[in-house]
Design an enzyme around this catalytic site. Sequence first.
Site, PDB file in Angstrom:
ATOM      1  N   LYS A   1       1.290   9.302  -5.472  1.00 43.44           N
ATOM      2  CA  LYS A   1       0.074   8.796  -5.082  1.00 43.44           C
ATOM      3  C   LYS A   1      -1.041   9.948  -5.252  1.00 43.44           C
ATOM      4  O   LYS A   1      -0.612  11.040  -5.128  1.00 43.44           O
ATOM      5  CB  LYS A   1      -0.104   8.526  -3.531  1.00 43.44           C
ATOM      6  CG  LYS A   1      -1.432   8.082  -3.178  1.00 43.44           C
ATOM      7  CD  LYS A   1      -1.495   7.730  -1.575  1.00 43.44           C
ATOM      8  CE  LYS A   1      -2.791   7.510  -0.990  1.00 43.44           C
ATOM      9  NZ  LYS A   1      -2.559   7.113   0.439  1.00 43.44           N
TER      10      LYS A   1
ATOM     11  N   ASP B   1      -0.548  -0.865  -4.687  1.00 41.27           N
ATOM     12  CA  ASP B   1      -1.566  -0.249  -5.046  1.00 41.27           C
ATOM     13  C   ASP B   1      -1.667   1.047  -5.926  1.00 41.27           C
ATOM     14  O   ASP B   1      -2.666   1.314  -6.571  1.00 41.27           O
ATOM     15  CB  ASP B   1      -2.867  -0.303  -3.953  1.00 41.27           C
ATOM     16  CG  ASP B   1      -2.605   0.801  -2.823  1.00 41.27           C
ATOM     17  OD1 ASP B   1      -1.226   1.308  -2.810  1.00 41.27           O
ATOM     18  OD2 ASP B   1      -3.355   1.126  -2.141  1.00 41.27           O
ATOM     19  N   ASN B   2      -0.853   1.787  -5.521  1.00 37.65           N
ATOM     20  CA  ASN B   2      -0.541   3.427  -5.963  1.00 37.65           C
ATOM     21  C   ASN B   2       0.845   3.858  -5.680  1.00 37.65           C
ATOM     22  O   ASN B   2       1.441   3.262  -4.669  1.00 37.65           O
ATOM     23  CB  ASN B   2      -1.662   4.077  -5.619  1.00 37.65           C
ATOM     24  CG  ASN B   2      -1.885   4.380  -4.127  1.00 37.65           C
ATOM     25  OD1 ASN B   2      -2.826   3.946  -3.679  1.00 37.65           O
ATOM     26  ND2 ASN B   2      -0.903   5.120  -3.562  1.00 37.65           N
TER      27      ASN B   2
ATOM     28  N   ARG C   1      -7.797  -1.105  -6.062  1.00 34.41           N
ATOM     29  CA  ARG C   1      -8.161  -2.600  -5.475  1.00 34.41           C
ATOM     30  C   ARG C   1      -9.236  -3.079  -6.143  1.00 34.41           C
ATOM     31  O   ARG C   1      -9.163  -4.315  -6.576  1.00 34.41           O
ATOM     32  CB  ARG C   1      -8.291  -2.539  -3.980  1.00 34.41           C
ATOM     33  CG  ARG C   1      -7.212  -2.410  -3.131  1.00 34.41           C
ATOM     34  CD  ARG C   1      -7.188  -1.781  -1.737  1.00 34.41           C
ATOM     35  NE  ARG C   1      -5.973  -1.147  -1.520  1.00 34.41           N
ATOM     36  CZ  ARG C   1      -5.053  -1.689  -0.745  1.00 34.41           C
ATOM     37  NH1 ARG C   1      -5.277  -2.823  -0.544  1.00 34.41           N
ATOM     38  NH2 ARG C   1      -3.774  -1.064  -0.511  1.00 34.41           N
TER      39      ARG C   1
ATOM     40  N   SER D   1      -8.260   1.816   5.273  1.00 33.38           N
ATOM     41  CA  SER D   1      -7.170   2.245   5.560  1.00 33.38           C
ATOM     42  C   SER D   1      -6.778   2.440   6.933  1.00 33.38           C
ATOM     43  O   SER D   1      -7.593   2.592   7.898  1.00 33.38           O
ATOM     44  CB  SER D   1      -6.796   3.696   4.760  1.00 33.38           C
ATOM     45  OG  SER D   1      -6.732   3.473   3.571  1.00 33.38           O
TER      46      SER D   1
ATOM     47  N   ASP E   1       0.835  -1.145   0.078  1.00 30.78           N
ATOM     48  CA  ASP E   1      -0.038  -0.201  -0.166  1.00 30.78           C
ATOM     49  C   ASP E   1       0.915   1.286   0.064  1.00 30.78           C
ATOM     50  O   ASP E   1       1.601   1.550   1.080  1.00 30.78           O
ATOM     51  CB  ASP E   1      -0.860   0.057   1.448  1.00 30.78           C
ATOM     52  CG  ASP E   1      -2.101   1.068   1.160  1.00 30.78           C
ATOM     53  OD1 ASP E   1      -2.272   1.763   0.198  1.00 30.78           O
ATOM     54  OD2 ASP E   1      -2.939   0.899   2.078  1.00 30.78           O
ATOM     55  N   ASP E   2       0.852   1.889  -1.233  1.00 27.86           N
ATOM     56  CA  ASP E   2       1.775   3.163  -1.340  1.00 27.86           C
ATOM     57  C   ASP E   2       3.352   3.102  -1.508  1.00 27.86           C
ATOM     58  O   ASP E   2       3.845   4.102  -1.244  1.00 27.86           O
ATOM     59  CB  ASP E   2       1.170   4.299  -0.054  1.00 27.86           C
ATOM     60  CG  ASP E   2      -0.067   4.906   0.044  1.00 27.86           C
ATOM     61  OD1 ASP E   2      -1.071   4.316  -0.781  1.00 27.86           O
ATOM     62  OD2 ASP E   2      -0.366   5.651   0.912  1.00 27.86           O
TER      63      ASP E   2
ATOM     64  N   CYS F   1      -6.245   3.881  -3.103  1.00 29.30           N
ATOM     65  CA  CYS F   1      -6.393   2.735  -2.820  1.00 29.30           C
ATOM     66  C   CYS F   1      -7.764   2.225  -3.264  1.00 29.30           C
ATOM     67  O   CYS F   1      -7.518   1.062  -3.926  1.00 29.30           O
ATOM     68  CB  CYS F   1      -6.737   2.633  -1.361  1.00 29.30           C
ATOM     69  SG  CYS F   1      -5.190   3.215  -0.559  1.00 29.30           S
TER      70      CYS F   1
ATOM     71  N   LYS G   1      -5.147  -5.538   4.033  1.00 31.05           N
ATOM     72  CA  LYS G   1      -6.353  -4.299   3.878  1.00 31.05           C
ATOM     73  C   LYS G   1      -7.276  -4.633   2.725  1.00 31.05           C
ATOM     74  O   LYS G   1      -6.817  -5.206   1.640  1.00 31.05           O
ATOM     75  CB  LYS G   1      -5.660  -2.958   3.515  1.00 31.05           C
ATOM     76  CG  LYS G   1      -6.507  -1.899   2.942  1.00 31.05           C
ATOM     77  CD  LYS G   1      -5.569  -0.558   2.970  1.00 31.05           C
ATOM     78  CE  LYS G   1      -6.208   0.395   2.236  1.00 31.05           C
ATOM     79  NZ  LYS G   1      -5.298   1.733   1.986  1.00 31.05           N
TER      80      LYS G   1
ATOM     81  N   HIS H   1       1.691   2.477   4.101  1.00 29.54           N
ATOM     82  CA  HIS H   1       0.782   3.454   4.190  1.00 29.54           C
ATOM     83  C   HIS H   1       0.816   4.154   5.699  1.00 29.54           C
ATOM     84  O   HIS H   1       1.022   3.368   6.736  1.00 29.54           O
ATOM     85  CB  HIS H   1      -0.780   2.993   4.105  1.00 29.54           C
ATOM     86  CG  HIS H   1      -1.674   3.874   3.950  1.00 29.54           C
ATOM     87  ND1 HIS H   1      -2.255   4.596   4.986  1.00 29.54           N
ATOM     88  CD2 HIS H   1      -2.601   4.164   3.000  1.00 29.54           C
ATOM     89  CE1 HIS H   1      -3.079   5.129   4.414  1.00 29.54           C
ATOM     90  NE2 HIS H   1      -3.306   5.232   3.171  1.00 29.54           N
TER      91      HIS H   1
ATOM     92  N   HIS I   1     -10.677  -2.429   1.783  1.00 31.34           N
ATOM     93  CA  HIS I   1     -11.054  -1.314   1.212  1.00 31.34           C
ATOM     94  C   HIS I   1     -11.761  -1.277   0.076  1.00 31.34           C
ATOM     95  O   HIS I   1     -11.814  -0.340  -0.897  1.00 31.34           O
ATOM     96  CB  HIS I   1      -9.644  -0.527   0.771  1.00 31.34           C
ATOM     97  CG  HIS I   1      -9.905   1.071   1.215  1.00 31.34           C
ATOM     98  ND1 HIS I   1      -8.919   2.037   1.056  1.00 31.34           N
ATOM     99  CD2 HIS I   1     -10.988   1.679   2.074  1.00 31.34           C
ATOM    100  CE1 HIS I   1      -9.410   3.214   1.552  1.00 31.34           C
ATOM    101  NE2 HIS I   1     -10.565   2.780   1.961  1.00 31.34           N
TER     102      HIS I   1
HETATM  103 MG    MG Z   1      -2.483   3.073  -1.254  1.00 31.21          MG
END
Ligand code: MG
Length: 461
Positions: A299, A278-279, A94, A172, A50-51, A90, A147, A226, A149
């Site tokens: 992001k 994810d980003n 996803r 998150s 994540d991130d 996010c 996660k 994240h 989301h």
């Molecule tokens: Mg993310």
Amino acid sequence: MIARMNRREFIALAGAGAVSLGISGCAAPNRTGAENKPANKPNFVVIFCDDLGYGDLGVYGHPTIRTPNIDAMAAQGQKWTNFYAAASVCTPSRAGLLTGRLPIRSGMCSSSRRVLFPDSAGGLPETEVTIAQALKPRGYATGCIGKWHLGHLPQYLPTRRGFDSYFGIPYSNDMKPTPLMQDEKTIEEPADQTTLTKRYTENAIAFIEKNKKKPFFLYFAHTFPHVPLFASKDFKGKSIRGIYGDAVEELDWSVGQILETLRRRNLAENTLVLFTSDNGPWLTQHLNGGSAGLLREGKGCTFDGGMREPFIAWWPGRIEPGQTIRDMGSTLDFLPTILSLAGAQLPTQNVLDGLDISPALLGTGPSPRKVMFFYRGAKLYAVRKGWYKAHYITKPAYGPGNEKEHDPPALYHLGRDPSEQYNVADKHSDIIADIRKEVALHLANLTPGKDQLAQRIPKKK
Ligand code: MG
């Protein structure tokens, strides 16, 4: 030994290995007809950070964060350099990964709210088919860890979307109250985030052990890096890069544990492991945000730093080691690729944006992806075709700053100018005309889904 073979020898050996493992023979019909596909049901593990930015791993050039396990995974498999998440934040990202569809089609993106929140009433619509749901008829055990989301109300939880089990946080880790859930029950609130990576990893290993005799799909979506950042005591304070480095180094440890478990159980040669994020990095978090390396922005933005991600594919005996793949790919491609390798049927009721990239993974052909659409919320901002990327609209990732429309679109050659610095629109009206045609075709076949992110749970009076 494999590293010294030429490509043809390697493919021959991989084929022989497939026979000796009993994965040739009674093959399910292969939808793509590509050669060298295993005929049984391989396992799939998707490790989704994540991130994590394009520049945050040793193998992608980070000078201080230590990622020996991920670096080794790349050395034993493929490292891609033109691979995109489905969106720059996010929730839509996803949704795109699990459905193979641009989030605009499912309504999992919005121009009013960028992701789902604890007061959101929406989630991934039931009309969408996830990878887990599509694998079920083929007898796969399916697990979701980490996660989610994609909706925290009961009807949207992983256990209602094709997963046999779930262990993780439903949104998150900066959203209150950050519950930790087992299947559909909250088991800890707020979750002790210092031990999340460790506990996720233990659960992932337990899932693999439990299902080692069946085909399985594990969707392992880490909470970190994240913000807010946490690491367990074994990692906290150990990285030169600070707490961000601590969190990433613990993720690297986790990857090592997963691959080691697959090897120990003799599952490695029948398991495709895909690692990505994810980003891009959350740059407005300054020292607590990651790095997109030489890519522009991070992001939340449709410049490449927001969506181009590290992507590593590992499958000993099937994926030739030590390759760097410069073809384009996307997390949108996971669904058709996994279903193709599993001999599962593609969902027919929905338009898919994903493509089967297994030829590029297995060395039998190029990636079929030539075009990528970059949405921000429900609006198309940019399009990449081949090496050229055209920005119709740009906007700062976060904070104040208005949309800026570009006519003609700002055009960058990502091969020569990966940092998107030099607009060459005035020299390439032919390229712009071609991209405009691509956009017209895309929009003519687009039915946006009902906005799931704008809906809120009514407040109690
Ligand atoms: Mg993310």
